[in-house]
Design an enzyme around this catalytic site. Structure first.
Site, PDB file in Angstrom:
ATOM      1  N   HIS A   1      56.515  30.087  37.472  1.00 14.78           N
ATOM      2  CA  HIS A   1      55.895  30.328  36.170  1.00 14.78           C
ATOM      3  C   HIS A   1      55.998  29.056  35.321  1.00 14.78           C
ATOM      4  O   HIS A   1      56.785  28.154  35.619  1.00 14.78           O
ATOM      5  CB  HIS A   1      56.583  31.495  35.476  1.00 14.78           C
ATOM      6  CG  HIS A   1      56.283  32.820  36.130  1.00 14.78           C
ATOM      7  ND1 HIS A   1      56.776  34.006  35.663  1.00 14.78           N
ATOM      8  CD2 HIS A   1      55.510  33.123  37.207  1.00 14.78           C
ATOM      9  CE1 HIS A   1      56.336  34.996  36.424  1.00 14.78           C
ATOM     10  NE2 HIS A   1      55.574  34.484  37.377  1.00 14.78           N
TER      11      HIS A   1
ATOM     12  N   GLU B   1      57.187  28.427  32.325  1.00 14.29           N
ATOM     13  CA  GLU B   1      58.468  28.145  31.661  1.00 14.29           C
ATOM     14  C   GLU B   1      59.437  27.488  32.642  1.00 14.29           C
ATOM     15  O   GLU B   1      60.129  26.533  32.317  1.00 14.29           O
ATOM     16  CB  GLU B   1      59.101  29.440  31.124  1.00 14.29           C
ATOM     17  CG  GLU B   1      58.227  30.274  30.196  1.00 14.29           C
ATOM     18  CD  GLU B   1      57.363  31.302  30.940  1.00 14.29           C
ATOM     19  OE1 GLU B   1      56.746  30.936  31.964  1.00 14.29           O
ATOM     20  OE2 GLU B   1      57.286  32.449  30.479  1.00 14.29           O
TER      21      GLU B   1
ATOM     22  N   ALA C   1      20.419  31.117  31.903  1.00 20.72           N
ATOM     23  CA  ALA C   1      19.837  29.870  31.396  1.00 20.72           C
ATOM     24  C   ALA C   1      18.459  30.202  30.842  1.00 20.72           C
ATOM     25  O   ALA C   1      17.594  30.691  31.577  1.00 20.72           O
ATOM     26  CB  ALA C   1      19.720  28.855  32.525  1.00 20.72           C
TER      27      ALA C   1
ATOM     28  N   TRP D   1      13.045  23.651  36.587  1.00 21.69           N
ATOM     29  CA  TRP D   1      14.321  23.983  35.978  1.00 21.69           C
ATOM     30  C   TRP D   1      14.126  24.214  34.490  1.00 21.69           C
ATOM     31  O   TRP D   1      13.356  23.495  33.862  1.00 21.69           O
ATOM     32  CB  TRP D   1      15.347  22.861  36.178  1.00 21.69           C
ATOM     33  CG  TRP D   1      15.690  22.661  37.624  1.00 21.69           C
ATOM     34  CD1 TRP D   1      15.267  21.676  38.448  1.00 21.69           C
ATOM     35  CD2 TRP D   1      16.546  23.488  38.422  1.00 21.69           C
ATOM     36  NE1 TRP D   1      15.801  21.814  39.702  1.00 21.69           N
ATOM     37  CE2 TRP D   1      16.591  22.931  39.706  1.00 21.69           C
ATOM     38  CE3 TRP D   1      17.288  24.647  38.173  1.00 21.69           C
ATOM     39  CZ2 TRP D   1      17.342  23.479  40.749  1.00 21.69           C
ATOM     40  CZ3 TRP D   1      18.027  25.186  39.216  1.00 21.69           C
ATOM     41  CH2 TRP D   1      18.049  24.606  40.470  1.00 21.69           C
TER      42      TRP D   1
ATOM     43  N   ARG E   1      31.752  28.379  38.160  1.00 22.06           N
ATOM     44  CA  ARG E   1      31.943  28.953  39.503  1.00 22.06           C
ATOM     45  C   ARG E   1      33.355  28.695  40.010  1.00 22.06           C
ATOM     46  O   ARG E   1      33.887  29.426  40.828  1.00 22.06           O
ATOM     47  CB  ARG E   1      30.920  28.365  40.482  1.00 22.06           C
ATOM     48  CG  ARG E   1      29.534  28.874  40.224  1.00 22.06           C
ATOM     49  CD  ARG E   1      28.562  28.323  41.240  1.00 22.06           C
ATOM     50  NE  ARG E   1      27.230  28.845  41.012  1.00 22.06           N
ATOM     51  CZ  ARG E   1      26.163  28.491  41.716  1.00 22.06           C
ATOM     52  NH1 ARG E   1      26.270  27.604  42.685  1.00 22.06           N
ATOM     53  NH2 ARG E   1      24.993  29.017  41.459  1.00 22.06           N
TER      54      ARG E   1
ATOM     55  N   LEU F   1      25.094  29.574  46.132  1.00 27.91           N
ATOM     56  CA  LEU F   1      26.153  30.122  45.273  1.00 27.91           C
ATOM     57  C   LEU F   1      27.550  29.603  45.597  1.00 27.91           C
ATOM     58  O   LEU F   1      28.528  30.329  45.493  1.00 27.91           O
ATOM     59  CB  LEU F   1      26.146  31.662  45.302  1.00 27.91           C
ATOM     60  CG  LEU F   1      24.874  32.364  44.829  1.00 27.91           C
ATOM     61  CD1 LEU F   1      25.019  33.880  44.967  1.00 27.91           C
ATOM     62  CD2 LEU F   1      24.550  32.030  43.370  1.00 27.91           C
TER      63      LEU F   1
ATOM     64  N   GLU G   1      25.142  35.911  38.164  1.00 26.86           N
ATOM     65  CA  GLU G   1      24.050  34.937  38.066  1.00 26.86           C
ATOM     66  C   GLU G   1      22.837  35.656  38.598  1.00 26.86           C
ATOM     67  O   GLU G   1      22.599  35.678  39.804  1.00 26.86           O
ATOM     68  CB  GLU G   1      24.351  33.698  38.911  1.00 26.86           C
ATOM     69  CG  GLU G   1      25.551  32.926  38.411  1.00 26.86           C
ATOM     70  CD  GLU G   1      25.573  31.487  38.922  1.00 26.86           C
ATOM     71  OE1 GLU G   1      24.504  30.864  39.064  1.00 26.86           O
ATOM     72  OE2 GLU G   1      26.670  30.992  39.190  1.00 26.86           O
TER      73      GLU G   1
ATOM     74  N   ASN H   1      21.171  42.041  34.582  1.00 31.33           N
ATOM     75  CA  ASN H   1      21.931  41.681  33.371  1.00 31.33           C
ATOM     76  C   ASN H   1      21.929  42.842  32.391  1.00 31.33           C
ATOM     77  O   ASN H   1      22.971  43.227  31.843  1.00 31.33           O
ATOM     78  CB  ASN H   1      21.310  40.451  32.681  1.00 31.33           C
ATOM     79  CG  ASN H   1      21.582  39.164  33.448  1.00 31.33           C
ATOM     80  OD1 ASN H   1      22.447  39.120  34.316  1.00 31.33           O
ATOM     81  ND2 ASN H   1      20.833  38.124  33.129  1.00 31.33           N
TER      82      ASN H   1
HETATM   83  C1  AOF Z   1      52.584  34.014  35.823  1.00 31.63           C
HETATM   84  N1  AOF Z   1      52.793  32.767  35.337  1.00 31.63           N
HETATM   85  O1  AOF Z   1      53.660  31.364  33.884  1.00 31.63           O
HETATM   86  C2  AOF Z   1      54.015  33.653  33.553  1.00 31.63           C
HETATM   87  C3  AOF Z   1      53.784  34.972  34.052  1.00 31.63           C
HETATM   88  O2  AOF Z   1      53.792  37.848  40.475  1.00 31.63           O
HETATM   89  P1  AOF Z   1      54.825  37.136  39.665  1.00 31.63           P
HETATM   90  O3  AOF Z   1      56.201  37.421  40.086  1.00 31.63           O
HETATM   91  O4  AOF Z   1      54.527  35.665  39.606  1.00 31.63           O
HETATM   92  O5  AOF Z   1      54.754  37.709  38.167  1.00 31.63           O
HETATM   93  C4  AOF Z   1      53.555  37.736  37.504  1.00 31.63           C
HETATM   94  C5  AOF Z   1      53.748  38.301  36.107  1.00 31.63           C
HETATM   95  O6  AOF Z   1      54.662  37.514  35.351  1.00 31.63           O
HETATM   96  C6  AOF Z   1      52.463  38.299  35.303  1.00 31.63           C
HETATM   97  O7  AOF Z   1      51.730  39.466  35.503  1.00 31.63           O
HETATM   98  C7  AOF Z   1      52.961  38.203  33.865  1.00 31.63           C
HETATM   99  O8  AOF Z   1      53.245  39.505  33.400  1.00 31.63           O
HETATM  100  C8  AOF Z   1      54.293  37.459  33.967  1.00 31.63           C
HETATM  101  N2  AOF Z   1      54.252  36.056  33.419  1.00 31.63           N
HETATM  102  N3  AOF Z   1      53.062  35.071  35.191  1.00 31.63           N
HETATM  103  O9  AOF Z   1      51.948  34.162  36.857  1.00 31.63           O
HETATM  104  C9  AOF Z   1      53.492  32.535  34.241  1.00 31.63           C
HETATM  105  N4  AOF Z   1      54.717  33.427  32.450  1.00 31.63           N
HETATM  106 ZN    ZN Z   2      58.071  34.269  34.176  1.00 36.65          ZN
END
Ligand code: AOF
Ligand code: ZN
Length: 365
Positions: free
Chosen positions: A53, A55, A157, A173, A187, A207, A293, A299
């Site tokens: 993650h 952090e 578009a 186009w 995409r 695509l 698309e 749409n």
């Molecule tokens: C993320 N990235 O930077 C933060 C998340 O599947 P896991 O264990 O990676 O957990 C995913 C969950 O963790 C996600 O649904 C969200 O609630 C929390 N935070 N997830 O992938 C991150 N901070």
């Molecule tokens: Zn986390």
């Protein structure tokens, strides 16, 4: 102070955006660690699904002691043991004194618990910095978590008078190469691109994502009666492809169609794939976001079924003025202007000649 936090949150958002297209079904997250003088110590982002993650990456890349420092992150730090241990625990363990958050986590296994854990450990928590921007950044994740449905963006578009083609289908186009370049970026961002059999037959598109370092989205073709020729370009390359076909289509016909696609049978409503059912079937395939698309009929069906979340309209400075020309959304008969579908414009951007109007749909309840 608030302005400094906003500036740092913008940094978190732009860090997070670098992972677009790489983290689904997880959220886009960026984190920055700084001291009391707002000197940046380190930063990190969630780079790829299943990996650290944001952090944790910010903490791991710091070259100094983090006691008494602050961390800012666009999403509430997690409190659960998932693919990695809880980020909240790591923040506590490293002695950070303050956590600044953009939005709480809509994931029910985290929601509010991360914040509670931090506060109980005596950490100051400041919430809601650039909350609107943070929610827009993670609009796909929010939709998935709250509604268990894929996020749907309609890309179109048009000319200034809202036309996507002449009556005979001439459309190449309308927008220029700068716009078409932006489409490649889209995409790369969405899990899947969806189009109709009519578009495959008429335009024979591939695509794929042709952006440098881009990745191909899953292609989804709605083909109620399995009319697309097996030799169409979409079936040529090896990017993943799904054909949603009517449940009335015989298995023997599917067998004969013989492409590399995965065939999924879907209920039909009024002679067309039932979009509500289709969207659920697509979500069951692990597809969290769809870029459509397609032409005006499909749409409009997405709009009238209340399934469309965002409109990304490329507008070229041209006027077609053809009364039989095709509109980017058409098929309703309406007599009163109050029957319009309403949207909120979230951004506009001028490229070289064309503009991109980005809007979200206001949903009828
Ligand atoms: C993320 N990235 O930077 C933060 C998340 O599947 P896991 O264990 O990676 O957990 C995913 C969950 O963790 C996600 O649904 C969200 O609630 C929390 N935070 N997830 O992938 C991150 N901070
Ligand atoms: Zn986390």
């Amino acid at each position: 102070m608030q302005n400094q936090y906003k500036k740092l949150m913008k940094k978190c958002i732009s860090l997070a955006k670098k992972s677009e297209g790489r983290v689904s079904p997880n959220p886009l997250v960026g984190a920055v660690i700084f001291d009391d003088d707002f000197r940046i110590i380190s930063q990190g982002r969630h780079e790829k699904y299943g990996e650290n993650h944001a952090e944790r990456n910010a903490i791991l890349s710091a070259k100094e002691d983090l006691r008494g420092k602050s961390i800012i992150v666009n999403l509430e730090p997690c409190s659960h043991f998932g693919k990695t241990p809880p980020c909240a625990d790591l923040i506590i363990e490293k002695g950070l004194k303050r956590v600044i958050i953009g939005m709480s986590d809509p994931n029910p296994i985290v929601s509010g618990r991360g914040i509670k854990k931090l506060k109980e450990a005596g950490i100051e928590v400041i919430e809601g910095i650039l909350e609107k921007e943070c929610k827009e950044l993670n609009e796909i994740f929010l939709k998935n978590q709250l509604e268990k449905k894929p996020f749907i963006a309609i890309k179109t578009a048009t000319t200034l008078d809202g036309k996507i083609a002449t009556a005979s289908g001439s459309s190449k186009w309308i927008t220029d190469e700068y716009s078409r370049n932006e489409v490649q970026k889209l995409r790369n961002k969405y899990d899947a691109i969806l189009t109709s059999s009519a578009t495959v037959i008429k335009d024979n598109p591939s695509l794929t994502c042709r952006m440098k370092n881009g990745r191909n989205p899953v292609r989804i073709i709605l083909d109620t009666n399995l009319n697309t020729p097996s030799g169409s370009k979409v079936y040529e390359n090896n990017a993943e492809i799904i054909i949603l076909t009517g449940e009335h289509v015989a298995d023997s016909r599917i067998k004969k169609h013989k492409t590399c696609a995965k065939y999924i049978k879907c209920p039909v409503k009024n002679g067309h794939i039932d979009l509500n059912k289709a969207v659920d079937l697509i979500y069951q395939q692990g597809i969290m976001s769809i870029l459509t698309e397609s032409g005006g009929i499909l749409n409009n069906a997405f709009i009238q079924e209340n399934l469309a979340d965002r409109l990304i309209q490329f507008v070229a400075p041209k006027i077609l003025s053809d009364k039989t020309g095709k509109n980017f959304s058409e098929g309703c008969t309406r007599s009163d202007i109050s029957e319009c579908n309403n949207l909120i414009i979230t951004s506009t951007k001028q490229l070289k000649h064309d503009i991109i109007i980005n809007s979200i749909f206001i949903k009828d309840i």
